[in-house]
Structures are given as C-alpha cells and as structure tokens.
Motif scaffolding. Sequence first.
Motif: not given
Length: 123
Positions: A1-8, A19-27
């Motif tokens: 999904m992050l790759e698609f968002a960047a492409w879009r 864009y950040l993964r949820e795990s990066a925010l929580c960690d």
Amino acid sequence: MLEFAAWRDDRAQIKGVTYLRESALCDQLEEHAGAFDVGVCIEVLEHVLDVKGTMARMAKLLRPGGLLFQSASFALYPHLSHLKPNVAYAGHEDELMAEAGFDRVPFELPIPTLANQRVYRRR
C-alpha cells in the motif's frame, strides 16, 4: 500500500507527503509525538483489543489543537470482527475521546454523514 501511495502521489504530482508504517509509529512513538496535524480513524476501534491504549497513542501523535476524524461502530456486535468488550463504548464515544484528551468539534459537510462520524480536537 505504501508503494501504491507513493506511485499515486507521483502521478498526481503531490509532493511533501511522508508515509510511515504503523509499526514505525508505535515503535518510535516518542520520536513522532505531536508530529501530526490531522488524523483519521475510520471504523477501526471496534476491532482493537486495547481501545483506550489506541486512543492514547493517537492523542500522543497529534499536536495539541490537531484534529481527528473518527468513526466507530461499537454497537454493531455481533459482527465477525467486532470485539464484544468494545460494545461497552457504544453511545459513549465522546466520553472515551475526552478521556484520551480530545474535545468534540461540531462540523457540517455538504454531504450526508453518519451519526458516528465525528471530529475531535486534541487538547
């Protein structure tokens, strides 16, 4: 999904979005504390094990004065993925949000909205 968002974004010539993964925010919660002006939480809370902890993390990520567009269908149990303990929050969403440091903001859109769609401001 992050790759698609960047492409879009590239196709639409949208710049400056990270864009950040949820795990990066929580960690790295402390690193991102107060970094966001707006949050969106649509039909998520009825599915999580720790509703209050999730709300506390969202509050920490938003800057004071930041806005959160939130909706939850706590009362739609039994649903295959809705958790029974979360039914207790049905009809008490504003109190739940207040406990997490949010105040409800009245809003109107030029399109119909559901009663469970609300905007909150982080104190």
